[in-house]
Design an enzyme around this catalytic site. Sequence first.
Site, mmCIF file in Angstrom:
data_model
loop_
_atom_site.group_PDB
_atom_site.id
_atom_site.type_symbol
_atom_site.label_atom_id
_atom_site.label_comp_id
_atom_site.label_asym_id
_atom_site.label_seq_id
_atom_site.Cartn_x
_atom_site.Cartn_y
_atom_site.Cartn_z
ATOM 1 N N GLY A 17 -17.330 13.148 20.998
ATOM 2 C CA GLY A 17 -16.084 12.905 20.894
ATOM 3 C C GLY A 17 -15.274 14.035 21.146
ATOM 4 C CB ALA A 18 -12.702 14.268 24.082
ATOM 5 N NE ARG A 59 -21.249 16.031 26.366
ATOM 6 C CZ ARG A 59 -20.907 14.802 25.584
ATOM 7 N NH1 ARG A 59 -20.338 14.777 24.648
ATOM 8 N NH2 ARG A 59 -20.966 13.980 26.625
ATOM 9 C CB CYS A 125 -17.148 5.091 24.300
ATOM 10 S SG CYS A 125 -18.329 6.525 23.813
ATOM 11 C CG ASP A 194 -14.463 12.496 27.219
ATOM 12 O OD1 ASP A 194 -14.658 11.051 27.342
ATOM 13 O OD2 ASP A 194 -15.191 12.962 26.485
ATOM 14 C CG ASN A 204 -13.129 7.208 27.939
ATOM 15 O OD1 ASN A 204 -13.299 8.224 27.050
ATOM 16 N ND2 ASN A 204 -13.088 5.957 27.501
ATOM 17 C CE LYS A 205 -19.718 8.324 26.310
ATOM 18 N NZ LYS A 205 -20.388 9.718 26.976
ATOM 19 C CE LYS A 230 -9.176 14.000 23.229
ATOM 20 N NZ LYS A 230 -9.239 12.706 22.479
HETATM 21 P P1 RI2 Z 1 -11.958 10.947 20.820
HETATM 22 C C1 RI2 Z 1 -16.149 10.446 24.073
HETATM 23 O O1 RI2 Z 1 -17.158 11.249 24.702
HETATM 24 C C2 RI2 Z 1 -16.051 9.108 24.563
HETATM 25 O O2 RI2 Z 1 -15.994 9.148 25.993
HETATM 26 C C3 RI2 Z 1 -14.622 8.919 24.005
HETATM 27 O O3 RI2 Z 1 -13.872 7.904 24.474
HETATM 28 C C4 RI2 Z 1 -13.937 10.359 24.348
HETATM 29 O O4 RI2 Z 1 -14.968 11.428 23.778
HETATM 30 C C5 RI2 Z 1 -12.725 10.696 23.374
HETATM 31 O O5 RI2 Z 1 -12.977 10.532 21.884
HETATM 32 P P2 RI2 Z 1 -18.698 11.627 24.120
HETATM 33 O O6 RI2 Z 1 -18.598 12.944 23.367
HETATM 34 O O7 RI2 Z 1 -11.386 12.575 21.238
HETATM 35 O O8 RI2 Z 1 -19.326 10.348 23.256
HETATM 36 O O9 RI2 Z 1 -10.630 10.034 21.007
HETATM 37 O O10 RI2 Z 1 -19.504 11.720 25.381
HETATM 38 O O11 RI2 Z 1 -12.704 10.673 19.617
#
Ligand code: RI2
Length: 320
Positions: A17-18, A59, A125, A194, A204-205, A230
């Site tokens: 999660g970003a 990442r 996601c 992201d 994003n995802k 972000k």
């Molecule tokens: P929050 C995640 O990436 C998803 O793409 C999600 O939408 C985005 O980060 C933002 O997440 P991954 O780590 O920061 O699952 O809002 O590849 O939690």
Amino acid sequence: MLVTETADKIKRMEIRGAGRIARAAAQALRDYAESLSTHDTGTFRREMQTAADVLVATRPTAVSLPNAVHIVMAGLEQAGSAESARKDVIRRAEAFIDSSRHAVEQIARIGARHITDGDVILTHCNSEAALACIIEAHRSGKEIEVFATEVRPRNQGLVTIRTLNKAGIKTSFIVDSAVRSFINVIDLVLVGADAVTVNGAVVNKIGTSQVAHSASEARVNVLVAAETYKFAPRTIMGELIEIEERPPQEVLPEEIARTLPHVTVRNPAFDVTPAEYIDIIVTEAGAIPPQMAYVIIKEYLGWGIGEFHKAFEINTRHEE
Ligand code: RI2
């Protein structure tokens, strides 16, 4: 936690999660600064830079990660001693973690106002920012329903439905390819990000752009919940966001892949949704049309134009 331990967890997506990876990186830098016993300023700076590089390399797509590292490390050059540098890193890391949490809370309050009583929301996601808006709307008494996608190949949708279930929100769980079949019962698409580029495109995802495309065709609004960290400053200098391609084994088990020598598995983790498919981006600084991304980068992220040039020079040097 050690820097390498945090880096491994981010790489393996044990921390994901970003927003979460940004906070984890800040925390790792904070702890590392505290643990470094050197009194030599140069050594301290070099050690910190090595740790920062290890974290940023985990990442490539979520801009929240290099942005958080940049924020934590911003005072390192000016610090007159190892001790003041250490204090500065610790202070900045703690402040970032704190403001990141507050940002999500503020986004929840603003985002919830964009949700109407009776709305059926589709999310893709697992985004803490997007879910915070949904949960806040539910808490404020709005009767809402959510459709959550599965999110192949890492199944982040499972995390999402657990959270929604815990909050007592009525949820339908669907496979990714069922989005278009249900889009006509959806009132609002709500996702996280992201990265947001200077032209308002949202990274994003993988699958988000298909969801947004279906929504646009069906005239369903798309709302993106994204903290200001972000937004991607270097896209102002023309730098593109790198889309992470993850191991093929996440999609197809090795033993099956081995029997299919003519087949290549492609596994990009993210895609790009153009600004024209997005109605509004909810940041902690307010809800903005995606076309205002430049203002967020300039005014709220606080990168001066000099830093853009510096970043650009460093990158150009790397490419030589
Ligand atoms: P929050 C995640 O990436 C998803 O793409 C999600 O939408 C985005 O980060 C933002 O997440 P991954 O780590 O920061 O699952 O809002 O590849 O939690």
